[in-house]
Scaffold this motif. Structure first.
Motif: not given
Length: 432
Positions: A179-183, A199-200, A252-258
């Motif tokens: 499960d090593d790849q995230m957004f 990231r998310w 993703i309107s707030d790029k820092a907090h998807p």
């Protein structure tokens, strides 16, 4: 040896050939014909990343990511589609790396770097200036290596502002290594110095998460991210395939907090591997693909689904694209058969925006096109399957990716030795 190769190319230019590469033999077809072909200078291993740019002098240039070594990227002049010419190739910079995906905005190209094993160096995203496509110049790098990271598998970069990555990171520790790849969202305002801004990940997949680990499907390919798509028709949303975790819509309107908008999965059915989710915002639809990862249909069904997303918080399935008439024969021929990628409606003047048709890659099923004008009853409107290329151990073509240009030409690459086909659709139902 590898260092010598790098010093030579990445700027080693491929010699332009005076004669067109021969058109491959065709195993079967309907309403499609191959009009041009490149063997990619014998490099093969077409990946799942293509982008097309028309330069001010009229040249049309296709950028193609390679699934594995020896090449990272091929640059092909397709101004004359009957005679595509490789004008530059960038080798992989180290033997443990693959460059499976790329993105392009203007003359800035981003390229995925994924290592064979977690913890190896070189994982991340390279940035290239392709203002002169015959002489790409590396200008930046984002390092996403780490003890549990293989780096970037897939990326989306189209607007010049942000790149969206499927990646690991130095500080991301998955509960299960699969499960090593995230957004990850990356600010590309200064392409020489890309930087992460958000990231998310799917709750329950990271060490420290309070949520329990998600359930597994029968063929475990990991609950990790694959393809992100951000449409200019809905720039505050990312539509993401999450492999065995299903697929998600992210705010993703707030790029820092998807933030999660919707999540759909199928642990109780099928065998996973959600690959691509293409929104068709104008119709309230999404096309979601599942990648076939086993040979001879061992993991069937692997299909493309039509979803209703008009209520984005409650998507539901409308239909699946039908299997081909020669399904049984394809399952016995060898190699993979089933869905993989689809034309992604890139917001470029050189890409056709499809809302009533789907064009996809189906490994030994070749390139196939479907009408989804009636979303409850999709129908096949054309296909083409190359004869098995020399050197393909699967004894079949293995079409990996497709790109449809604004003129309706289809560019399709083979995962092994079959190179690049340029295909004309000739059916009566338009590719709209």
């Amino acid at each position: 040896m590898w260092k010598a190769a790098i010093c030579g190319v990445a700027l080693a230019l491929a010699a332009a050939t005076a004669l067109a590469d021969p058109i491959p033999a065709v195993q079967s077809s309907s309403n499609m014909e191959i009009i041009g072909h490149s063997d990619l200078n014998g490099a093969g291993h077409g990946g799942e990343g293509m982008a097309l740019r028309q330069y001010p002098d009229g040249r049309r240039v296709l950028f193609l990511a390679h699934e594995s070594a020896p090449m990272c990227v091929s640059v092909i002049d397709v101004t004359k589609p009957q005679n595509p010419r490789v004008i530059a190739q960038i080798p992989v910079p180290a033997p443990q790396l693959r460059c499976n995906s790329l993105g392009l905005s203007g003359t800035t190209m981003t390229v995925a770097h994924q290592t064979e094993k977690p913890g190896q160096p070189g994982a991340g995203m390279e940035v290239w200036d392709v203002a002169d496509p015959a002489h790409p110049a590396k200008i930046g790098f984002l390092d996403t290596s780490g003890p549990h990271s293989r780096g970037v598998h897939y990326l989306w970069f189209v607007d010049g502002h942000y790149a969206y990555l499927s990646t690991g990171a130095k500080d991301f520790v998955p509960k299960d290594q699969l499960d090593d790849q995230m957004f990850m969202i990356v600010d590309m305002g200064d392409p020489r110095h890309p930087k992460e801004v958000g990231r998310w990940w799917l709750p329950g997949t990271r060490v420290g998460d309070k949520a329990p680990s998600p359930p597994r499907v029968s063929i475990n390919s990991g609950i990790r991210m694959h393809t992100p798509i951000v449409s200019p028709d809905r720039p505050d949303r990312a539509y993401v395939g999450w492999i065995d975790g299903g697929w998600v819509i992210l705010d993703i309107s707030d790029k820092a907090h998807p933030k999660l908008v919707a999540h759909r999965s199928w642990q109780s059915q099928d065998v996973g591997f959600a690959h691509t989710v293409l929104p068709i915002v104008s119709r309230g639809l999404a096309i979601q693909t599942e990648e076939a990862v086993e040979t001879n249909c061992k993991d069937w069904p692997k299909r493309d689904w039509v979803w209703d997303i008009s209520n984005e918080k409650a998507p539901f399935v409308l239909s699946a694209l039908p299997p081909p008439a020669d399904f049984d024969a394809l399952c016995k021929q060898g190699g993979r058969f089933g869905s993989h990628n689809i034309a992604q409606n890139r917001p470029d003047p050189t890409a056709r925006k499809l809302s009533k048709t789907v064009v996809g890659s189906f490994f030994n099923g070749g390139v196939r096109a479907y009408s989804i004008e009636d979303v409850h009853a999709p129908k096949e409107i054309g296909f083409i399957i190359d004869a098995p290329p020399k050197g393909n151990a699967s004894h079949s073509i293995q079409i990996n990716d497709v790109y449809v240009d604004e003129n309706g030409l289809i560019y399709a690459d083979d995962r092994f030795s079959g190179g690049l086909d340029i295909i004309r659709y000739t059916g009566s139902v338009p590719l709209d």
